[in-house]
Design a protein around this motif. Structure first.
Motif, PDB file in Angstrom:
ATOM      1  N   LEU A   1      39.041 -60.086  50.711  1.00  9.78           N
ATOM      2  CA  LEU A   1      40.470 -60.142  51.044  1.00  9.78           C
ATOM      3  C   LEU A   1      40.791 -61.036  52.238  1.00  9.78           C
ATOM      4  O   LEU A   1      41.961 -61.254  52.553  1.00  9.78           O
ATOM      5  CB  LEU A   1      40.996 -58.728  51.363  1.00  9.78           C
ATOM      6  N   GLY A   2      39.762 -61.466  52.933  1.00 11.58           N
ATOM      7  CA  GLY A   2      39.991 -62.235  54.155  1.00 11.58           C
ATOM      8  C   GLY A   2      39.876 -61.343  55.378  1.00 11.58           C
ATOM      9  O   GLY A   2      40.128 -60.140  55.303  1.00 11.58           O
ATOM     10  N   VAL A   3      39.489 -61.952  56.484  1.00 12.09           N
ATOM     11  CA  VAL A   3      39.245 -61.179  57.710  1.00 12.09           C
ATOM     12  C   VAL A   3      40.525 -60.499  58.209  1.00 12.09           C
ATOM     13  O   VAL A   3      40.499 -59.385  58.742  1.00 12.09           O
ATOM     14  CB  VAL A   3      38.643 -62.103  58.794  1.00 12.09           C
ATOM     15  N   ARG A   4      41.671 -61.145  57.982  1.00 14.98           N
ATOM     16  CA  ARG A   4      42.922 -60.574  58.503  1.00 14.98           C
ATOM     17  C   ARG A   4      43.355 -59.310  57.765  1.00 14.98           C
ATOM     18  O   ARG A   4      44.259 -58.599  58.219  1.00 14.98           O
ATOM     19  CB  ARG A   4      44.034 -61.617  58.440  1.00 14.98           C
ATOM     20  N   ALA A   5      42.727 -59.046  56.634  1.00 11.76           N
ATOM     21  CA  ALA A   5      43.134 -57.862  55.857  1.00 11.76           C
ATOM     22  C   ALA A   5      42.439 -56.586  56.327  1.00 11.76           C
ATOM     23  O   ALA A   5      42.827 -55.489  55.946  1.00 11.76           O
ATOM     24  CB  ALA A   5      42.824 -58.087  54.370  1.00 11.76           C
ATOM     25  N   VAL A   6      41.390 -56.725  57.144  1.00 10.61           N
ATOM     26  CA  VAL A   6      40.566 -55.540  57.402  1.00 10.61           C
ATOM     27  C   VAL A   6      40.814 -54.941  58.787  1.00 10.61           C
ATOM     28  O   VAL A   6      41.058 -55.662  59.754  1.00 10.61           O
ATOM     29  CB  VAL A   6      39.059 -55.830  57.200  1.00 10.61           C
ATOM     30  N   HIS A   7      40.726 -53.619  58.830  1.00  7.72           N
ATOM     31  CA  HIS A   7      40.939 -52.864  60.063  1.00  7.72           C
ATOM     32  C   HIS A   7      39.852 -51.814  60.173  1.00  7.72           C
ATOM     33  O   HIS A   7      39.445 -51.243  59.157  1.00  7.72           O
ATOM     34  CB  HIS A   7      42.300 -52.154  60.028  1.00  7.72           C
ATOM     35  N   GLY A   8      39.428 -51.560  61.397  1.00  5.78           N
ATOM     36  CA  GLY A   8      38.372 -50.567  61.555  1.00  5.78           C
ATOM     37  C   GLY A   8      38.433 -49.894  62.905  1.00  5.78           C
ATOM     38  O   GLY A   8      39.004 -50.425  63.860  1.00  5.78           O
ATOM     39  N   SER A   9      37.850 -48.703  62.963  1.00  7.52           N
ATOM     40  CA  SER A   9      37.693 -48.018  64.252  1.00  7.52           C
ATOM     41  C   SER A   9      36.338 -47.336  64.259  1.00  7.52           C
ATOM     42  O   SER A   9      35.815 -46.955  63.210  1.00  7.52           O
ATOM     43  CB  SER A   9      38.804 -46.987  64.472  1.00  7.52           C
ATOM     44  N   ASP A  10      35.785 -47.203  65.445  1.00 13.25           N
ATOM     45  CA  ASP A  10      34.552 -46.435  65.614  1.00 13.25           C
ATOM     46  C   ASP A  10      34.478 -46.023  67.075  1.00 13.25           C
ATOM     47  O   ASP A  10      34.964 -46.727  67.958  1.00 13.25           O
ATOM     48  CB  ASP A  10      33.319 -47.259  65.231  1.00 13.25           C
ATOM     49  N   LEU A  11      33.849 -44.868  67.311  1.00 15.12           N
ATOM     50  CA  LEU A  11      33.689 -44.395  68.683  1.00 15.12           C
ATOM     51  C   LEU A  11      32.618 -45.175  69.436  1.00 15.12           C
ATOM     52  O   LEU A  11      32.601 -45.176  70.663  1.00 15.12           O
ATOM     53  CB  LEU A  11      33.297 -42.912  68.679  1.00 15.12           C
ATOM     54  N   ASP A  12      31.735 -45.830  68.687  1.00 19.12           N
ATOM     55  CA  ASP A  12      30.576 -46.478  69.295  1.00 19.12           C
ATOM     56  C   ASP A  12      30.926 -47.929  69.649  1.00 19.12           C
ATOM     57  O   ASP A  12      31.083 -48.775  68.771  1.00 19.12           O
ATOM     58  CB  ASP A  12      29.428 -46.413  68.281  1.00 19.12           C
ATOM     59  N   PRO A  13      31.054 -48.247  70.947  1.00 18.63           N
ATOM     60  CA  PRO A  13      31.479 -49.597  71.351  1.00 18.63           C
ATOM     61  C   PRO A  13      30.498 -50.686  70.920  1.00 18.63           C
ATOM     62  O   PRO A  13      30.910 -51.805  70.598  1.00 18.63           O
ATOM     63  CB  PRO A  13      31.575 -49.528  72.874  1.00 18.63           C
ATOM     64  N   ASP A  14      29.196 -50.379  70.903  1.00 23.97           N
ATOM     65  CA  ASP A  14      28.218 -51.391  70.481  1.00 23.97           C
ATOM     66  C   ASP A  14      28.396 -51.715  69.008  1.00 23.97           C
ATOM     67  O   ASP A  14      28.340 -52.876  68.602  1.00 23.97           O
ATOM     68  CB  ASP A  14      26.789 -50.891  70.722  1.00 23.97           C
ATOM     69  N   ALA A  15      28.604 -50.691  68.215  1.00 17.12           N
ATOM     70  CA  ALA A  15      28.815 -50.921  66.775  1.00 17.12           C
ATOM     71  C   ALA A  15      30.080 -51.741  66.560  1.00 17.12           C
ATOM     72  O   ALA A  15      30.085 -52.691  65.762  1.00 17.12           O
ATOM     73  CB  ALA A  15      28.915 -49.573  66.047  1.00 17.12           C
ATOM     74  N   VAL A  16      31.140 -51.419  67.290  1.00 17.36           N
ATOM     75  CA  VAL A  16      32.409 -52.154  67.140  1.00 17.36           C
ATOM     76  C   VAL A  16      32.222 -53.620  67.532  1.00 17.36           C
ATOM     77  O   VAL A  16      32.703 -54.528  66.841  1.00 17.36           O
ATOM     78  CB  VAL A  16      33.515 -51.493  67.988  1.00 17.36           C
ATOM     79  N   ARG A  17      31.480 -53.855  68.601  1.00 20.20           N
ATOM     80  CA  ARG A  17      31.239 -55.232  69.021  1.00 20.20           C
ATOM     81  C   ARG A  17      30.535 -56.006  67.908  1.00 20.20           C
ATOM     82  O   ARG A  17      30.915 -57.133  67.568  1.00 20.20           O
ATOM     83  CB  ARG A  17      30.386 -55.229  70.312  1.00 20.20           C
ATOM     84  N   ILE A  18      29.534 -55.386  67.310  1.00 24.58           N
ATOM     85  CA  ILE A  18      28.798 -56.073  66.241  1.00 24.58           C
ATOM     86  C   ILE A  18      29.708 -56.304  65.025  1.00 24.58           C
ATOM     87  O   ILE A  18      29.694 -57.385  64.423  1.00 24.58           O
ATOM     88  CB  ILE A  18      27.541 -55.268  65.862  1.00 24.58           C
ATOM     89  N   ALA A  19      30.514 -55.318  64.699  1.00 26.31           N
ATOM     90  CA  ALA A  19      31.429 -55.483  63.555  1.00 26.31           C
ATOM     91  C   ALA A  19      32.367 -56.660  63.798  1.00 26.31           C
ATOM     92  O   ALA A  19      32.596 -57.491  62.905  1.00 26.31           O
ATOM     93  CB  ALA A  19      32.225 -54.190  63.339  1.00 26.31           C
ATOM     94  N   ARG A  20      32.876 -56.756  65.017  1.00 27.19           N
ATOM     95  CA  ARG A  20      33.777 -57.876  65.348  1.00 27.19           C
ATOM     96  C   ARG A  20      33.045 -59.213  65.206  1.00 27.19           C
ATOM     97  O   ARG A  20      33.588 -60.173  64.643  1.00 27.19           O
ATOM     98  CB  ARG A  20      34.285 -57.735  66.786  1.00 27.19           C
ATOM     99  N   GLU A  21      31.809 -59.254  65.733  1.00 25.14           N
ATOM    100  CA  GLU A  21      31.046 -60.514  65.660  1.00 25.14           C
ATOM    101  C   GLU A  21      30.806 -60.927  64.215  1.00 25.14           C
ATOM    102  O   GLU A  21      30.878 -62.106  63.867  1.00 25.14           O
ATOM    103  CB  GLU A  21      29.702 -60.357  66.390  1.00 25.14           C
TER     104      GLU A  21
END
Ligand SMILES: C[S@@+](CC[C@H](N)C(=O)[O-])C[C@H]1O[C@@H](n2cnc3c(N)ncnc32)[C@H](O)[C@@H]1O
Length: 491
Positions: free
Chosen positions: A71-91
């Motif tokens: 769908l493209g990167v702009r279509a996706v949204h996410g949350s997680d309590l783990d900041p390291d996991a979120v950083r990797i997801a963003r990368e």
């Protein structure tokens, strides 16, 4: 699915790191990552051709990256309590589409509690693999006040995520979250299944008869819920979605002939009886009353005295209750009086419903054995035949799928036993009752054949098919070989 870019490798490395160094934390947060094939299966069913998608517990972003490819990167949204996991997801998302400003990705993939974030937002799809937490942790898991009131304190976190997701999708949208299979029948997940029925229906279903998450023993499923779909999925019927995957034949039992509870009182005992009895139990006590544990109950057979069993962490060849001492102690005297009547004893769980008749009223049940006391003694063998009936066992295995220790075991509580439907064909039932009596009185050699005959008569009594009888017969045989599949521990 192609992986192997720098950020994907970081995700792999992070998961290995979690696995090796932080197993405890990983357990505590319920972070077990989702196999790629399952991610694709979910996205095939949940994603619209275009639109928005949320993974409320996104981890390192397996669902997000796969969804962004579609769908493209702009279509996706996410949350997680783990900041390291979120950083990797963003990368990983950034790597997928370097043209999207990193601030935009950071605004869509956030460090937050998925149960409370995304207020006033809606999405076309909510997907993912939220944490599953054990009972001890459930209380402390974040959840909002409305859900606490609606769901109660013991609902698994994964089901709370499912409940929350139903509020986050648009009409016609889809929720597809990985769940432990206990969601199918657990009483605490009942309110969530009820809200699913109010909002839509389970239109697709995935489940596995073996664990797919490395390092866990939890069996999982994915109910794909489409908002607005009809007909609504019966909140008590989710087990039927998974039954074919476990080889359980479909049955529909006759309604209107009453239930087992019309003919008998079904009663469970609890910790008080379990621990209260312990000082009065001796091995092979002359004149003692047999204490029958789950492990000693086979279909139409008690193996008390012929095989050893465990009770209160001790091994016994023939656990016997000193009734005189119990009576003079007082605390459990009335309980013992009430139990020492003609009845059926039903094992806590087994490959079939394992029940045996105590015609003389001479045995005491050990937790979690359930006592079924007929209102009319003439019904004793008829009741045993009902519990041995293959369609009844298939019905219970389906309805309560995933509530036992293993999905292969049939676990039926006292309340659920009372709700089992009675058969409609009176002649076949009478024949089944007679055969059940003969099976219990027969020696081991003859019993197997008689049990098979009970199964045949009772399949006919419920107008069931050959497939149900064959399924049950195979399971009875396995019970026979293993000497019972039950356990004897307090509920
Ligand atoms: C089983 S993992 C699944 C990750 C991801 N969905 C996947 O399959 O790759 C569950 C994730 O939930 C996160 N988590 C636990 N409690 C959470 C909460 N209340 N809100 C958001 N994330 C949470 C954990 O940090 C973990 O990353």
């Amino acid at each position: 699915m192609a992986r192997g870019t720098g950020a994907d490798e970081a995700a792999d490395a992070y998961e290995r790191h979690l696995a090796v160094h932080e197993r405890d934390r990983r357990r505590a947060q319920g972070s077990f990552y989702t196999p790629a094939e399952l991610v694709e299966w979910v996205l095939d069913r949940a994603l619209p051709p275009r639109g928005s998608v949320l993974d409320p517990a996104c981890g390192t972003g397996h669902f997000l990256v796969a969804a962004a490819r579609r769908l493209g990167v702009r279509a996706v949204h996410g949350s997680d309590l783990d900041p390291d996991a979120v950083r990797i997801a963003r990368e990983r998302l950034q790597e997928l589409d370097p043209s999207v400003p990193s601030a935009e990705i950071a605004a869509r993939v956030v460090v937050a509690d998925g149960l409370t974030a995304w207020q006033d937002r809606t999405f076309d799809a909510v997907v993912g693999n939220p944490p599953f937490l054990g009972q001890l942790r459930r209380r402390s898991a974040g959840r909002n006040e409305a859900h606490r009131r609606e769901l109660g304190a013991y609902t698994d976190t994964s089901a709370v995520f499912l409940r929350r997701a139903l509020d986050l999708v648009v009409p016609g949208g889809t929720v597809a979250l990985v769940q432990p299979i206990s969601v199918l029948a657990a009483r605490d997940a009942g309110p969530v299944r009820a809200v699913v029925a109010e909002r839509g229906a389970v239109t697709d279903f995935w489940c596995s008869d073996r664990p797919v998450f490395e390092g866990t023993t939890v069996l999982t499923c994915v109910p794909v819920v489409r908002i607005g779909a009809t007909p609504a999925t019966d909140p008590d019927g989710w087990g039927a979605l998974a039954a074919p995957g476990f080889g359980i034949p479909a049955v529909s039992l006759p309604a209107g002939a009453g239930t087992l509870g019309d003919l008998a009182a079904c009663t469970a005992d609890f910790r008080d009886q379990y621990y209260g009895l312990a000082p009065f139990v001796h091995d092979r006590l002359a004149g003692g009353v047999p204490l029958v544990t789950t492990g000693l109950i086979d279909p139409a057979e008690s193996r008390w005295g012929s095989v050893p069993t465990r009770f209160a962490r001790r091994r016994y060849d023939a656990p016997s209750v000193d009734l005189d001492a119990l009576r003079s102690d007082g605390a459990l005297a009335r309980w013992a009086e009430a139990r020492l009547v003609p009845k059926l004893l039903v094992a806590g769980q087994g490959r079939v419903i394992e029940a045996v008749a105590d015609e003389a009223g001479a045995w005491l049940p050990s937790v979690p054995v359930v006592s079924v006391v007929p209102h009319d003694l003439d019904d004793l063998w008829r009741l045993l035949a009902v519990l041995l009936a293959p369609p009844v066992v298939a019905h219970a295995a389906t309805r309560y799928l995933g509530t036992g220790l293993t999905p292969g075991s049939v676990k039926v509580s006292a309340r659920q036993l009372a709700a089992l439907p009675l058969p409609t064909d009176a002649d076949a039932w009478a024949e089944g009752a007679d055969l059940a009596r003969r099976a219990q009185r027969a020696g081991a050699g003859e019993r197997t054949g008689l049990l098979a005959a009970v199964g045949g008569a009772m399949t006919a009594a419920y107008a069931g098919g050959d497939d149900v009888h064959a399924w049950w017969a195979a399971r009875v045989r396995r019970t026979d070989e293993s000497g019972g599949a039950g356990r004897s521990a307090p509920a």
